[in-house]
Design an enzyme around this catalytic site. Structure first.
Site, mmCIF file in Angstrom:
data_model
loop_
_atom_site.group_PDB
_atom_site.id
_atom_site.type_symbol
_atom_site.label_atom_id
_atom_site.label_comp_id
_atom_site.label_asym_id
_atom_site.label_seq_id
_atom_site.Cartn_x
_atom_site.Cartn_y
_atom_site.Cartn_z
ATOM 1 C CB CYS B 35 8.499 -2.227 6.173
ATOM 2 S SG CYS B 35 7.228 -1.059 5.726
ATOM 3 C CG ASP B 37 13.562 -3.577 4.932
ATOM 4 O OD1 ASP B 37 12.521 -2.915 4.848
ATOM 5 O OD2 ASP B 37 14.010 -4.278 3.998
ATOM 6 C CB CYS B 61 17.675 -9.303 6.094
ATOM 7 S SG CYS B 61 17.465 -8.392 4.571
ATOM 8 C CB CYS B 105 18.204 -4.499 0.583
ATOM 9 S SG CYS B 105 17.324 -5.756 1.524
#
Lengths: 392, 278
Positions: B35, B37, B61, B105
């Protein structure tokens, strides 16, 4: 940061700095020589002569005739012009062959051909091997009676891997198929001689070889049928309407002249710097993998994956040291998937998200390479210490 | 280049609480290498149900690292009950906001926290039990519906920004659109049928009743040659007088209860009772 405070620019496949000689050549055409090349008066006419000088300079670098050079606004325009021209030349042939790793300028044009023309097309997307190279057998098998055009890049922008486009063009020619090559990354870095190949269309872009942004070229072989893309005035012999971007054309001409002179340095000194950087990174950082064929590629490009870390995070840490590069990770592009080039090569996800592309130019120094080599191991180690997948 | 806030940069450059607790009370692991992350969150909970320590390990990230770092800062010292109520928006807010393409995120942070709490409580998260809709990123319908409801998402693009679903091959786009439509519709129906719990002053109530009668009820009754007049409002008792054809109609009681009262309950207050003036 380097002791001199300068940016360490290793992102030359994205864009390059304008060479000082190029800027100098352009300046008069942004100030006193502002005439229109199409005008009847001497004031405009002298500007027209500057455009023709530039055309000859570009032709010289490509081993082409000046009449085969059409100035455009960018590489993307050149790509679109070539492929759409070929399809209009053969209205009964609706098959296009391209590779899976083409630049978005070719990729997204091909994906949208049906919408754009209102006709149905068959697109063959040639796969690449794990090292990014192309298999000529599958290419040969794809050539068909209804193939109008083949588009294959000379060098890949992400890995620098070179395709045997001259051989491919010869195979296409035997079947009466037109051949286009996006040579945006190759021009100035590897020798190109259009007299010795059968490529019909070739695209290049100014800002990749130290000319400004917003100027491109489409090479069209003499006697290759051509259909105009941008209709308008009689500029470029009616093959591309629109008043000439004179200053940039003059700049591109100068940049091509310089590129011809610098080609040797590009393949010796720049290559040596790239190799030093690459060997240094691969030996000082564990689980670092080179993406792409080690030999069959541009002398300036190195694409390395650092496993178990993510590219955007790496780039932002490099940025803190004023080091500029690119990544094929999902996060940097704004999409959620890693680069289509690395995926086509079958690079595993553990590595694809952590890929960094270093692309050098004649302006890079050994001091800069040493600086990057000094910073990278710590950046990668710190991010790995934070990664749940890194087992030390 | 992304426009990250100073707060995001700060947490990215100097992340807080990196690592793994030795003997955590709860562990939450979400995301994967594929994925792009992933986050592993470990929490320590004391006998009073307070989170005394939290550590994270993140692959991702800058905004994924910053979201994880700020999350550990937020939950330290929080009770498990309060932590369970933490939303992804609160994580994003603590960072001074995230680019919309990076909202997933903050969602990953909340998911890891939920997983850690569930692990601590020894229960299984219901979200994992849905059907996978996006195969590229392994996102289930339950997760998508939840994101739509919580963050009031209104487009497939929004769904991708918050959950990543649809961000890969794009094959599930139609399915996402379908889920979006169904969920938005369901939300609208729920809203309409929700009791009007908010307390109205008598004056507000009278004004609203007059307004509904004027705007909706009267025009309908007029079509049948009838009419209606508001006589009084006393608490929840609304007294009206039917006029014209309605006053002589056999089914005037039905009109009163099934139509007038229903309309007023829907639009003013659930507790209203409509009576005819004697």
């Amino acid at each position: 940061m380097m002791s001199n405070g300068k940016v360490v620019y290793m992102d030359n496949n994205a864009t390059t700095r304008i060479a000082p000689e190029v800027l100098e050549a352009m300046q008069p055409y942004l100030t006193e020589y502002y005439g229109n090349p199409s005008s009847m008066h001497t004031f405009g006419g002298q500007v027209g002569r500057a455009v023709e000088t530039a055309r000859a300079q570009v032709a010289e670098l490509l081993g082409a005739e000046p009449s085969e050079i059409i100035f455009t606004s960018c590489g993307t325009e050149s790509d679109s012009t070539a492929i759409l021209s070929a399809l209009q030349t053969y209205p009964d042939k609706r098959h296009v062959i391209k590779t899976k790793v083409e630049h978005p300028a070719v990729k997204n044009l091909c994906e949208n051909l049906d919408k754009l023309t209102g006709q149905q097309h068959r697109i063959t997307r040639l796969g690449v091997a794990a090292d990014g190279t192309l298999n000529l057998d599958s290419y040969k098998a794809a050539l068909a009676d209804d193939t109008a055009v083949v588009s294959a890049m000379w060098a890949n922008n992400e890995t620098g891997v070179l395709f045997p486009v001259e051989e491919m063009a010869a195979m296409a020619k035997e079947r009466g198929i037109l051949f286009h090559s996006d040579a945006v990354q190759a021009v100035g870095k590897v020798p190109i001689n259009m007299k010795k190949n059968q490529i019909d269309f070739l695209s290049l872009s100014g800002h990749k070889l130290h000319a400004p942004k917003g100027i491109g070229v489409l090479y069209v072989r003499k006697k290759t049928p051509f259909v105009t893309f941008l209709h308008g005035g009689h500029q470029e012999k009616g093959r591309r309407g629109g008043t000439e971007n004179v200053a940039s054309i003059v700049g591109l001409g100068k940049a091509c002249e310089l590129a011809g002179k610098m080609m040797a340095e590009e393949n010796t000194r720049v290559r040596a710097l790239r190799d030093k950087l690459e060997h240094g990174l691969l030996s000082s950082i564990p689980k670092a993998i080179l993406n792409g064929h080690a030999e069959l590629r541009l002398p300036n490009t190195s694409n390395i994956s650092f496993e178990y870390v993510e590219g955007e995070a790496i780039l932002l840490h490099m940025n803190r040291h004023n080091i500029c590069a690119s990544s094929g990770s999902a996060c940097t592009s704004g999409s959620l998937e890693p680069s289509h080039v690395l995926r086509a090569m079958g690079v595993p996800f553990t590595a694809a998200h952590g890929s960094i592309r270093f692309s050098l130019s004649i302006y890079n120094t050994e001091e800069e390479v040493d600086f990057v080599l000094a910073k990278m191991p710590e950046i990668i180690a710190n991010l790995r210490a934070m990664s749940p997948f890194w087992q030390g | 280049m992304w426009e990250y806030t100073d707060k995001v940069q700060e947490h990215f450059i100097n992340p807080k609480n990196v690592g793994e607790l030795d003997k955590p009370s709860g562990t939450g692991e979400v995301g994967s290498l594929a994925c792009g992350d992933a986050l592993k969150l470990t929490i320590q909970v004391d006998e009073l149900g307070i989170i005394t320590d939290a550590k994270f390990k993140t692959f991702g990230c800058a905004s994924a690292i910053a979201s994880s770092s700020v999350l550990t800062e937020i939950i330290k010292g929080m009770s498990i009950e309060d932590a369970a109520k933490l939303t992804n928006q609160q994580i994003a807010d603590a960072l001074g906001g995230l680019p919309k393409e990076k909202m997933h995120c903050s969602v990953m942070g909340r998911e890891a926290l939920e997983a850690a709490i569930a692990d601590y409580r020894g229960v299984i998260l219901p979200m994992a039990q849905g059907n996978v809709v996006c195969e590229c990123f392994g996102v289930t319908d339950l997760e998508i519906i939840r994101a739509i409801r919580e963050s009031n998402l209104r487009s497939v693009e929004d769904i991708t920004n918050f959950t990543k679903a649809g961000g890969g091959c794009g094959k599930c786009e139609d399915k996402l659109r379908e889920i979006l439509q169904q969920t938005v519709q369901a939300m609208a129906t729920e809203k309409a049928s929700q009791p009007k719990t908010q307390r109205l002053t008598t004056l507000q109530k009278i004004k609203k009743i007059e307004d509904v009668i004027e705007r909706e009820i009267l025009p309908t009754l007029k079509k049948d040659g009838g009419g209606i007049e508001l006589i009084d409002v006393d608490g929840d008792i609304v007294t009206v007088s039917l006029r014209g054809a309605c006053s002589r109609c056999q089914s005037s009681l039905t009109t009163l209860k099934d139509y007038v009262e229903k309309k007023l309950r829907e639009q003013v207050a659930e507790t209203l009772i409509v009576e005819e003036a004697r």
